[in-house]
Design a protein around this motif. Sequence first.
Motif, PDB file in Angstrom:
ATOM      1  N   GLY A 275       1.025  -4.449  -5.757  1.00 16.81           N
ATOM      2  CA  GLY A 275       0.791  -4.415  -7.197  1.00 16.81           C
ATOM      3  C   GLY A 275       2.082  -4.489  -7.996  1.00 16.81           C
ATOM      4  N   LYS A 276       3.157  -3.919  -7.454  1.00 16.19           N
ATOM      5  CA  LYS A 276       4.422  -3.874  -8.169  1.00 16.19           C
ATOM      6  C   LYS A 276       5.242  -5.162  -7.977  1.00 16.19           C
TER       7      LYS A 276
ATOM      8  N   LYS B  35      -5.079  -6.842  -3.369  1.00 18.71           N
ATOM      9  CA  LYS B  35      -4.748  -5.418  -3.370  1.00 18.71           C
ATOM     10  C   LYS B  35      -5.926  -4.583  -2.883  1.00 18.71           C
TER      11      LYS B  35
ATOM     12  N   LYS C 280      -0.473  -1.123  -0.871  1.00 16.78           N
ATOM     13  CA  LYS C 280      -1.210  -1.556  -2.065  1.00 16.78           C
ATOM     14  C   LYS C 280      -0.351  -1.416  -3.318  1.00 16.78           C
ATOM     15  N   THR C 281       0.368  -0.298  -3.440  1.00 14.68           N
ATOM     16  CA  THR C 281       1.225  -0.128  -4.611  1.00 14.68           C
ATOM     17  C   THR C 281       2.383  -1.117  -4.598  1.00 14.68           C
TER      18      THR C 281
END
Length: 183
Positions: free
Chosen positions: A55-56, A65, A51-52
Amino acid sequence: MAKKDEIYIDKESLRKIKRSLEKVFPTAKKQNTAIARGMIKAAKPMVAGLKTMIGKDAKDTGKLKRGIKAFRAKRLDKYKRPSVFIGPKVKPPTKLRVKKGASASERKANAKKRAEWAKKQSGYYFYYLEYGFQPFGKGELKPGLGLLPKAASTYGNATMSILYKKILDEIKRGAKKQGMILK
């Protein structure tokens, strides 16, 4: 021979898990369910990491996400073992789910509504984000981000380190339901 990014559990730990499973759960189906539940709980670091990364690295994630989850495969592999996948999981709303006792025409109409609904959801573009695509079948190929192998190599060790504990927790939970005590 071990492949790149494959992680294994030692044989003694596997024997201990197998003995405990046989004591608590008499059928293979219940054993596979307990293993899969433990695997899903152990996959939380990898899900959070993916997920991170989305997002990045991705520009516009929409609902993608939030849709990343660990979920069990519908079928066992060829060796009758459970599998857990990590990726987008999009559930249709309850009004579009298949209802028991529905006629064939109702199921067919419901399937069309589900397909229309699914096209609007953002979890279905994860494939293009991961592997890339070629717009309109011509022109330049837009490369994918390749986030799954990155997440596996980055968060795989954290997941495997808690896998044994999570599976044993599921076994102990099943034993407690049956009034047994495991050490």
